[in-house]
Every structure is written in C-alpha cells, then in structure tokens.
Design a protein around this motif. Structure first.
Motif, short mmCIF file in Angstrom:
data_model
loop_
_atom_site.label_atom_id
_atom_site.label_comp_id
_atom_site.label_asym_id
_atom_site.label_seq_id
_atom_site.Cartn_x
_atom_site.Cartn_y
_atom_site.Cartn_z
N PRO B 8 0.71 -1.23 -0.09
CA PRO B 8 -0.05 -0.01 0.06
C PRO B 8 0.82 1.32 -0.03
O PRO B 8 1.98 1.13 0.06
N ARG B 9 0.38 2.45 -0.18
CA ARG B 9 0.89 3.70 0.00
C ARG B 9 1.24 4.04 1.24
O ARG B 9 2.18 4.85 1.62
N THR B 20 3.47 -7.00 4.91
CA THR B 20 4.15 -7.23 3.50
C THR B 20 3.92 -6.11 2.57
O THR B 20 2.62 -5.56 2.55
N LEU B 21 4.94 -5.41 2.09
CA LEU B 21 4.82 -4.36 1.09
C LEU B 21 5.22 -5.12 -0.19
O LEU B 21 6.13 -5.80 -0.29
N ARG B 22 4.48 -4.37 -1.25
CA ARG B 22 4.78 -4.88 -2.69
C ARG B 22 5.08 -4.04 -3.53
O ARG B 22 4.87 -2.91 -3.50
N CYS B 23 6.26 -4.20 -4.25
CA CYS B 23 6.73 -3.52 -5.32
C CYS B 23 6.32 -4.18 -6.77
O CYS B 23 6.81 -5.34 -6.84
N HIS B 24 5.89 -3.48 -7.69
CA HIS B 24 5.63 -3.84 -8.98
C HIS B 24 5.98 -3.13 -9.96
O HIS B 24 6.17 -2.02 -10.20
N SER B 65 12.64 -9.64 5.57
CA SER B 65 12.59 -10.72 4.58
C SER B 65 12.04 -10.19 3.20
O SER B 65 11.31 -9.56 3.14
N VAL B 66 12.64 -10.97 2.06
CA VAL B 66 12.16 -10.68 1.00
C VAL B 66 11.89 -11.85 -0.05
O VAL B 66 12.10 -12.99 0.31
N PHE B 74 8.42 -7.63 -6.25
CA PHE B 74 9.46 -7.90 -5.41
C PHE B 74 8.86 -7.47 -3.86
O PHE B 74 8.40 -6.49 -3.69
N LEU B 75 8.77 -8.50 -2.91
CA LEU B 75 7.85 -8.42 -1.84
C LEU B 75 8.73 -8.25 -0.86
O LEU B 75 9.82 -8.76 -0.32
N LEU B 76 8.48 -7.22 0.18
CA LEU B 76 9.29 -6.99 1.44
C LEU B 76 8.31 -7.35 2.79
O LEU B 76 6.96 -6.75 2.89
#
Lengths: 112, 117
Positions: B8-9, B20-24, B65-66, B74-76
């Motif tokens: 999310p932002r 969990t943070l997501r990068c796309h 962790s990723v 790429f998930l954090l």
C-alpha cells in the motif's frame, strides 16, 4: 558509520546563481557515484552520475565533479531555478553495482 | 517515468504483526531494491534482488525478508513489526544499462509510509 556523508543539511541560493552541493565518502572501493533529487512525498529521481575513471560529467545545467584523492564529489547547478528546490542525495557503489550507500541529503532552496 | 508501483502507499499497524509491502514493475528489469528512508540516515538498502528467486542482504536487513517469485514483483516482509521499523519504504529498479555494466542509476517508486504503533 556513514560511508557517504553530506555535511550540509541545507543550502539557500538566489535564482540564477550557482548551487554547489557537496558529498564526501570514506570507502576507497567506491567507483561509481550518483546524485538524486527528491521532492516531498515522491521517490528520488536520478539526476546525474560519474564513474571513477572521470573527474567531471556534465548534463545540461548539472555538472558533477569527482576528486578521488580527496574522496569528494560535488554537484553544481547553473543557473539555479526555483524548481530545483528539493532534497539532493548523493550515492555511491562499487563496480558490482549491488550495494548502494546514500548520504543523508541536502535540502536546497532556490529563492526567486 | 519507469513503471514502478508500490502498495500500500500508507499503512498503520501494531507492534508484533506481520506486514508485507509490494513493489511491482512493468519494465522487465532484472535488478530490484528495497530501501528505507529515515531522518538523519538518508536512504539505506534493506535487500536487493538480481533475478527471480535471487536475493541478497543490504545494509539494514535485520527484521526483514524478501521474496521474488516473478520478475515484476518484489515483496518486502516484516515478520513481526517493531516501532523502529516505522519509516518510508522505497522500491527501486535499475535501468537497462545495469545489465551491461554501463551505469547504475536506479528508478524509484513513490514510497510506502509505514507506521508501527
């Protein structure tokens, strides 16, 4: 320990004048250096970079100078414009290009 | 602009919960990075990835962790969030010249502001 240092947290410059932002590093393995600009609530944007085989790189109003013996680089902005007001980060990496180290940033204000 | 989104932002979570943070990315680039930005520290690298299922630690990887099961994501993960992980998190990708070893500039997403209470 901070391997990349920007010792000036802030800088104010009149519009049309030169802005000089400084950066020092401690790790002699660094051989590629970058400058980024960041506006509030946005991600950093790439400005200009320099490899250690050069001592100067120029792109329009932006010039980066590298002094390897002093482990020092600087970003010159000429002429400065109000839209240049932002936080500027310098960054460094070695030739693997995997680990990046950033300075703490310098907030530039260009006064109209 | 490089096609990088983060979700999310904004997030507020409680201490001890997983996050969990997501990068796309839509650029199909091999290299992706997670940073955190904190006052007085600039940006610090948490983890990076150099391909699907290929990741490595950065400067401040403890507590994170990723995972990268697809090129574009790429998930954090913060396994158990702590107040010290309150920060702004940025994802970045390298430009196309990275794989040719020509240049190392990165392109950043808009960031995720995480608050751990």
């Amino acid at each position: 320990d901070q391997q990349v240092k920007q010792n000036s947290p802030s800088l104010s410059v009149q519009e049309g004048r030169i802005s000089i932002l400084n950066c020092d590093y401690t790790n002699s393995m660094f051989d590629y250096f970058l400058w980024y600009k960041k506006y509030p609530a946005e991600g950093p944007t790439f400005l200009i970079s320099i490899s250690s085989i050069k001592d100067k790189n120029e792109d329009g109003r932006f010039t980066v100078f590298l002094n390897k013996s002093a482990k020092h680089l600087s970003l010159h902005i000429v002429p400065s414009q109000p839209g240049d007001s932002a936080v500027y980060f310098c960054a460094a990496t070695s030739n693997t290009g995997n680990q990046f180290y950033f300075g703490t940033g310098t907030s530039l204000t260009v006064i109209p | 602009d490089a096609g990088i989104t983060q979700s999310p932002r904004h997030k507020v979570t409680e201490t001890g919960t997983p996050v969990t943070l997501r990068c796309h990315q839509t650029e199909n680039h091999r290299y992706m990075y997670w940073y955190r930005q904190d006052p007085g520290h600039g940006l610090r690298l948490i983890h990076y990835s150099y391909g699907v299922k290929d990741t490595d630690k950065g400067e401040v990887s403890d507590g994170y962790s990723v995972s990268r099961s697809k090129t574009e994501d790429f998930l954090l993960t913060l396994e158990s969030a702590t107040s010290s992980q309150t920060s702004v998190y940025f994802c970045a990708i390298s430009g196309p010249d990275r794989e040719r070893g020509k240049s190392y500039e990165q392109y950043f997403g808009p960031g995720t502001r995480l608050t751990v209470t």
